[in-house]
Every structure is written in C-alpha cells, then in structure tokens.
Design an enzyme around this catalytic site. Structure first.
Site, mmCIF file in Angstrom:
data_model
loop_
_atom_site.group_PDB
_atom_site.id
_atom_site.type_symbol
_atom_site.label_atom_id
_atom_site.label_comp_id
_atom_site.label_asym_id
_atom_site.label_seq_id
_atom_site.Cartn_x
_atom_site.Cartn_y
_atom_site.Cartn_z
ATOM 1 N N ARG A 641 16.879 -20.713 -10.945
ATOM 2 C CA ARG A 641 15.214 -20.615 -10.854
ATOM 3 C C ARG A 641 15.632 -19.014 -10.065
ATOM 4 N NH1 ARG A 641 11.566 -21.160 -5.824
ATOM 5 N NH2 ARG A 641 8.985 -20.873 -6.627
ATOM 6 N N HIS A 645 13.452 -15.678 -13.044
ATOM 7 C CA HIS A 645 12.570 -14.919 -11.676
ATOM 8 C C HIS A 645 12.632 -13.697 -11.893
ATOM 9 C CE1 HIS A 645 9.663 -18.190 -9.628
ATOM 10 N NE2 HIS A 645 9.951 -18.926 -10.637
ATOM 11 N N HIS A 770 13.320 -27.158 -14.936
ATOM 12 C CA HIS A 770 13.099 -28.090 -13.635
ATOM 13 C C HIS A 770 13.094 -29.572 -13.783
ATOM 14 C CE1 HIS A 770 8.899 -25.271 -14.354
ATOM 15 N NE2 HIS A 770 10.192 -25.370 -14.136
#
Length: 895
Positions: A641, A645, A770
């Site tokens: 993640r 980002h 995910h």
C-alpha cells in the site's frame, strides 16, 4: 507499442521457439560422456543433477533457453538391472564405484542409497507413483491448477496402472478388513483409505524413469554431460552471483561451464538431491562458517541452515514367508491412515545369501547375535527353504513427516565421497507412536481372512517379527524383547524407504521461489527443499516440481522479462537478456521480434543499476522485509500500500516517506495516509544499506524492491525491479486528495489511472493488490448504512454490518479484503464476482463493462493475473521518475 499486444507477441515467440522435433531415449544427439565436453562452454541455465527434478526441469527450460544438464552417473538405459522390476534388489546390492546406486550408512546405523544415474532415485526405487495431498500443496503455497497440469505432464511419460495380482489384492482386501477405509480403487490422488496407486513400471515390468522426461526437451537447446561430477559453483568476483560451475569427467579432466552474460534469466540450478545439494553448497563456500573453515573452505556466505533439518521417513516391515507362490511386485497398494502411517506392500523371491554378502560389506552382522542359521531355526521347520529365492510377501509401514530430524556435515572436500549424515530416527516420540500404530494395523492385516491363504497358521505374528529381527538389515543393536515390544521393534529394525529430504529447506536456505537466500542466479529445486515428505512417495511430486518451476516461476519470469525488454526498447530502459533470447529462438522468430521493437536509447532505469555499486542491496532489503514480516504479518500489505500511495502522488520518489516539519505537513500526514504504517521497515533497510554502500541506493528504489519482495514472499509473482530512481525533496499533505478513493466509481478510477499513464487493465490488475490486507470500517461503512448499495451481496452486507454497526466504538473493527488476506492470490477477484468486494471502488470494477471482463479473466486464471500484475507494477514503478532528485541518507528527511 501497445502494451496490450505483448501477450500475443509472446505467444508467437513461444510457438516458434517450441516448434521443434523431440528425440527419443537414449538421446544420442545431446547426451554425451563428459570426456567429450569442451574445456569451457556457456549456457542460459546450468542444472546440476539429472535426477527426478533435474530431468523435468531441464526438459522444460530447453523450450526457450540453452540448457546444460550435468549428471554424475551414466544413462539408465544401458544398465539391465535398472530397467526391469526383477533387477530392483540387484541394483541396490551393486557396490561398485560407478554403480547406479551409491550406498551410504547414516550415523544411526541404517544402510541407505543415493542415486548416481540419469533419472536419479526413479532409477532405483520401488516405483510407486502417487501425488501429494491437497493439504501438502496448500501448505507449500503452490498453485493447485498448475500442480495438476504438471503432474499430468509427467504422467503421460512415466506413470502406469499396475496389474494387481494375488498378493497385492490380498493385502488390499486385508487393509479394508482392518478398517483402512474407504476403498478408493485406482487413483494417483492422495486420499485417506485404501487405494491402488500408479507405478513407473509398465505392465511388462519395464521401468520408466525421470530420464524419459528428456523426450520433452528441445534437442537443439539441450546438452547433457554424463559422468560429470561438479566440484564447485563459481561466483562473480566481489559479488554473490553464480556465474557457472567447475566439473570433472571420469578421466579427471576439469571443465568449466559458465552462464551466458547479459540476461536476468540465466541461473545455476542445484538439483543434486538431499545429500548432493547441501554438500555442494558447502563445498562452494555457502554454509555454516565454522564447519567450512574447519575444512579449509573459504566462506562466501555464512548460512548455518545448510545441511540442517535433514529427515528420513522411518520404515519398518514384516515378512510373510509363503507356501503359495507370490508374484514379483513392488509397491502398488497403500493404506493411508488418519494417524500418519502409510501401509504398503510388495512381494519377492528374497536371496538370503545376497543379503548376507551385502551385509558383510558394512559389518551388518557385527553387534548382532542372529544370522541366517537363526532364520532357519525360526521358519525352516515350516518350509523347505530355498535360500536363493525365499518366496515372501512383505507389508511395511512408513511414518508420515517425520517430526525427527538431523543434519549433514562434510567429511572430505571430495564431492564423490558421502557426507556424514544423521537422521535421528524416532528422536521425536510422536514418530515412535505413529510407528507403533502402523504396526498394530499391519497385525490386523496379517490376521485378516484375505492373508490366510498365504500365511502359515503355525507361524505366529511374533515369529514373523522375530524373522525380521534376525535379518541383517541394519547396524543397530538387537534387543531380545524386540519381537514382543512394538516400540523396541520400531527402533531395532528401522529401515529407510529412501524418502529422505531437507538440508536446503524453504524459508531457511531458499525462498518460496527456490532462490538461495542471499545469492543471485542460484536456486535449489529438489527434495532438499522439502519440510516434509509429500504423501506416500515423493517421486511424482519431485518430477512435478521440476515442471512446476518452469510453469509457475521461470515461464512468468521469462514472460515478464521479455515484456519488460520490449518496454525498455521503447522507453530507453536498459534491461539485459535481449541478445540471449535472440540466440535461443529461430531466425524467423527473431525477425518477427525485430519488426516490433526499436533500437536502444540512452538508459534511464536498469534492472542491474546497483550490480557494480551495491550488489548486496536487494539481499539486504529482502532479509529486512522478511524478518519484519515474520515479526508482524501485517507488514506485506502495508509495504505494498505504501508503494501505491507513494507513486500516485508525485510519482515513485519516496515523498511519502518524508516526515512533516513545522513549516510543512507532509504526505504521510494527509488524511488517506494516516493509516499507512511500517515506515520503519524501509528506514531499517536503508540504514543497513547506508552502512554497506553509503550514498548509493535511493529510498525510492528501496521501497520499489520491498514492494516486489512482499508480493513474492506472500506467494505472489516476482519481477525484476528497474532501478535508478532519485528521491524527491517535496512532500505535501494537500496533494493526497489525488489518491483514488475507496468510494470511487469506475469512471473516476479510470480517469485517475489514465493521468498517470496507466490503462484500464492496469487499474483492474493493480487493484488486485487488495488481496493482501485489512480495512477499517470507516473506509466502507457508508455503503452499508447511508444508502442501499445494490451491488453488494446481501448476506455479505449483513456480516459487515455486524462487524461495523452504526454506533461502532471499536476503532480496530473492520474486514479483510479477501478470504486469504495473507496470501497473494486471485481470491479478491473471485469475491468481487460474488458481490463481496469490501470497498465500493472494488465492487465498481464488476459493474462496468470496461472492467468486468478483466475481473472475470483474473478470477478464472491466477497465472494470468500474476503475469499482468508483474507487468503493471513495472509500469507503476516508472510513474513520475525524476532525474534531478537526491539520494537521501535517511528516508524520513531530505539531505
């Protein structure tokens, strides 16, 4: 070039590269004695050991690469005893210096054999062919579909349904009467109950070994040198990267085989077996440093786990002398119990003088009070003994696992010599208990009605046990109570069933892709990597693994590298391997490829960017991330993640890693990033790298490599990370508004990705990240309570509402983003197709015609998802790469 055309292009390459004529054994065009080998040669892959895994591996790799297979023994086809079921014992009894079977005795006093012939253990063993259990496959982290396809590939060449004649049929019925249920008939599958398994002996009694799998090889790409003993793996100067091997032929002449330069694909692969692979690693300087220095070996890598956790499944048997003639059969029937014992059977005409002759070579009668005379005294009054061919059935039990383990150590620096081996049979009391329960089951079989036609009713079970105690089967002392005490019987009469394993285990010596941890271009693929023996017999799984490696690791890697090379050709990134691929394919295929690419330009990023300036960087990052993930299982999802980002704000420049200052609120403190954690892992890796290579490796590259590693160690794909990024100096919290929201619809997501040069397929593919991780209620509760979301499965919604009520007071409450949240797989897509996407943005992908078909394809084909994910991660890693940044000393602050 349109990136979406590459799968078609690669399919063309594979078609032309694999359109070759196979060759039948004994492979006169590519299998030669090592005395005919040049002094120096080069290849894309060098496979050490032509055993059960090595032959399958070499054959498949040869479809797209130049492969050298080095085997220390000879062809099996010229050895009569190897090729027929009648020669089984004769092969094992051959103690010659170049025999197919090299005998060794463990410190436990158990006589054992290791293969010295093309085909490895499949040229020596009892031939039973059966697949590993679904549980074993799951724990290994293997793809079940690819495993099945790889088994089938092997079975087409070497597996057969056996004739089940009188003795084997009686044991089968006896197992069922003893309660080993149900009757599973003939099957390759591992199922509780009684079954008939496959055999590598065909119905004419001819053995088919792993060497037969070389019929799948491309003769133009395949080279096999026989009677070639590898003495050392060679490494690049000042770099722990394999570059070739040194081997010696039967005349004592040295030869050098090197890897072709200029490709990420090229590797040395150890498939030398449970003894050979750890032994050769140690001889090459990789192993416990103190032990290596004691032998005068230069230590290249202190790896204390090399040679450790060596196990051998203990086997104990009962002989049943028969007045009725029995067929010559090896393992065909097995009872798979739920308590961890496998009950198997064979029948033969045992030559006792031959046993005595072999036993005397190893002192098997020393420390034993019994002899052939004792055997006569036990059964001679019941049978007219023909010592040259005692008509006998036998029933054996094998302990699953096992739990007990030992180690391997060097005795000499000569790879032809056996190392010192200790298995510590029954050191763990659980193994002893399993053995006892197995023997108790055998007793029930012996006392069953089907066995009565073979057994003499006046020979008790204790007589049968006493017969085995009297035989010269091992060097262990005998106790007078052994025929009556099952625990003592297990200990005194323990034998090998040749299923020993360990010494280079996964997560200890190699990673989940079988790469030697801390070493580049070197893998181990054989039984030494196993934590436990797979099922009733490992040979089918070892052959499968050779094929599976190509399908699951090598093929996607080759595919990815070729994909990346095409990107590199357009973008100017320097990715090696193009010339090697050109040499490995036909001229027409090369012409097709040339038509679709453009020349190299000045390099911006390179997969080998640090190979000269900081070659240990990737190993430092891997070890740091791995250790952190063991301590905190949430780390992989958090690192992945973090990479997403970071790249989505200002590009992949590590701006997310910067701390806020009194004058500036940084990205990591922006609302979407408040829950991003584990920055310490990247900082720790960077600190270690700074000590090894000051002011060299950027934080942006550390993060990119770490993101790849967390995916790979979570059983996902691996890809070569392009490196050479610089770290940014600007980080602003207000820019985090540009991050995709978990509430976004498909159109908003497509537009957001397009701004970063990523297409619709990239959107769906990268959303698959995910599959790792967990979300707090705040990211999805609105779709549960504020409005009625028709896209969500109603039952799933009810479960989420229970975890995230309207008046939720638990700040830690939430939901895993798929049902296998610590494993990188395609379950995320499967859940979306069922309306179980946690985020509204996830479920939106299945409600839009532009993305729905891609979700469906990934839900059905995990291998496709892995290939596309690797490619999309490389594209994402190229977003916003800057040339005027810096190399931060500490990732959280600018210099």
């Amino acid at each position: 070039m349109d990136y979406n055309t590459f799968p078609f292009i690669f399919a063309i390459l594979i078609f032309f590269a694999s359109s070759t004529t196979s060759e039948k054994a004994p492979y006169s065009t590519f299998a030669k004695d090592a005395t005919q080998a040049p002094a120096k040669t080069s290849y894309d892959y060098i496979v050490i050991g032509g055993g059960t895994s090595g032959c399958a591996l070499a054959a498949t790799l040869s479809q797209a690469s130049k492969v050298l297979l080095l085997e220390r023994g000879d062809l099996p086809y010229s050895i009569p005893s190897v090729n027929t079921i009648n020669g089984f014992l004769e092969t094992l009894a051959n103690l010659g210096p170049t025999s197919a079977s090299q005998t060794f005795v463990s410190t436990d006093g158990v006589v054992n054999q290791r293969a010295r012939v093309l085909g490895g253990g499949s040229a020596l063993n009892a031939g039973f062919f059966t697949r590993a259990s679904a549980d074993f496959v799951s724990k290994a982290g293997w793809d079940p579909q690819l495993v099945r396809e790889s088994y089938e590939w092997v079975e087409k060449k070497v597996a057969f349904e056996p004739k089940v004649l009188a003795w084997q049929a009686a044991v089968k019925d006896g197992l069922l009467e003893a309660g080993v249920l149900p009757d599973n008939g003939f099957t390759y599958e591992h199922k509780y109950g009684t079954k008939v398994g496959g055999s590598i002996f065909d119905r004419n009694g001819k053995r088919h070994t792993a060497a037969d799998l070389l019929e799948y090889a491309d003769p133009s790409n395949m080279t096999v040198y026989l009677n070639a003993t590898v003495h050392q793996i060679l490494f690049k100067p000042h770099e722990l990267r394999a570059r070739g091997v040194l081997y010696v032929d039967m005349e004592g002449k040295k030869h050098m085989a090197l890897l072709n330069e200029g490709s990420l694909m090229n590797e040395v692969i150890l498939s030398a077996g449970t003894l050979g692979s750890p032994q050769l690693l140690m001889l090459s300087g990789i192993g416990p440093s103190e032990h290596l220095m004691g032998h005068g070996i230069k230590v290249l890598l202190d790896q204390p786990m090399v040679g450790q956790s060596l196990s051998d499944n203990p086997m104990n048997l009962v002989l049943v002398p028969s007045r009725k003639r029995v067929e010559i059969s090896l393992i065909e029937v097995v009872g798979i119990t739920r308590f961890g014992s496998f009950i198997e059977s064979a029948s033969a005409h045992i030559n006792l003088p031959l046993l005595q002759k072999v036993g005397s070579k190893f002192g098997l009668f020393a420390n034993q009070t019994t002899s052939v005379d004792t055997i006569k005294s036990i059964i001679g009054h019941r049978f007219n003994l023909d010592l040259m061919g005692l008509n006998t059935g036998l029933i054996l039990e094998k302990v699953m696992g096992p739990h007990s383990s030992g180690s391997l150590e060097l005795i000499t620096e000569n790879p032809d010599d056996n190392p010192k081996v200790t298995f510590n049979y029954f050191n763990d009391p659980r193994d002893l208990q399993t053995c006892v329960e197995g023997l108790e089951t055998i007793i029930k079989v012996l006392e069953s009605k089907p066995l009565s036609e073979f057994r003499d009713p006046l020979l008790s079970v204790q007589d049968l046990f006493a017969l085995v105690v009297a035989l010269p089967l091992n060097l262990r002392p005998r106790h007078v109570n052994a025929p009556f005490d099952l625990e003592q019987y297990c200990k005194d009469t323990v034998l090998t069933i040749w299923h020993y394993h360990g010494g280079c285990q996964v997560d200890r010596v190699v990673d989940h892709n079988y790469k030697v941890i801390g070493v580049d271009a070197l893998r181990v693929i054989d039984s030494s990597t196993l934590l436990n023996s797979p099922g009733t017999n490992p040979q089918a799984t070892m052959m499968m693994l050779g094929r599976y490696f190509f399908e699951n690791i090598a093929y996607p890697l080759i595919s990815s590298i070729n994909y990346f090379e095409n990107i590199g050709l357009e973008k100017g990134y320097q990715i090696f391997g193009y010339s090697t691929l050109m040499m490995a394919i036909s001229p027409f295929t090369a012409f097709i490829l040339i038509l679709i690419v453009v020349p190299f330009s000045e390099a911006e990023l390179s997969a080998h960017y640090y190979h000269q300036t900081c070659p240990q960087a990737e190993d430092i990052i891997y070890q740091t991330v791995r250790n952190a993930s063991i301590y905190d299982p949430k780390v992989p999802a958090r690192i992945l993640r973090m990479f997403f980002h970071d790249c989505f704000i200002r590009g992949c420049d590590a701006s997310l890693l910067l701390d806020s200052t009194p004058e500036n609120k940084a990205e990591k403190d922006g609302p979407p990033n408040i829950s991003v954690r584990s920055f310490y892992v990247i900082e720790e890796a960077k600190t270690k790298i700074e000590k090894a290579c000051p002011h060299t490796v950027s934080c942006a590259d550390v993060l990119a490599i770490a993101a790849r590693d967390v995916v790979a160690m979570s059983q996902g794909p691996w890809w070569p990370v392009l490196k050479g990024r610089k770290d940014g100096r600007v980080s602003k919290a207000n820019e985090t508004i540009n991050l995709p929201s978990p509430f976004s619809n498909a159109t908003t997501l497509i537009q957001s990705f397009a701004k970063r040069g990523l297409n619709v397929k990239d959107l769906v593919t990268l959303s698959g990240g995910h599959t790792l991780g967990f979300s707090h209620c705040s990211s999805f509760s609105a779709r549960l309570h504020n409005s009625s979301d028709p896209s969500i499965n109603s039952e799933f919604a009810m479960n989420l509402k229970k975890k995230c009520p309207i008046q939720n007071k638990d700040r830690n409450a939430g939901e895993f983003l798929d049902s296998t949240s610590s494993k990188f797989d395609n379950d995320y897509y499967k859940r979306i197709t069922m309306g179980e996407g946690v985020f509204g943005s996830d479920q939106a992908l299945y409600g839009d015609d532009r993305t729905k078909s891609i979700v469906d394809s990934f839900a059905k084909d995990e291998k496709l998802f892995f290939r596309e994910f690797a490619a999309s991660m490389v594209k994402l890693g190229n977003v916003g790469v800057i040339e005027d940044g810096e190399i931060r000393v500490k990732c959280s602050v600018v210099n």
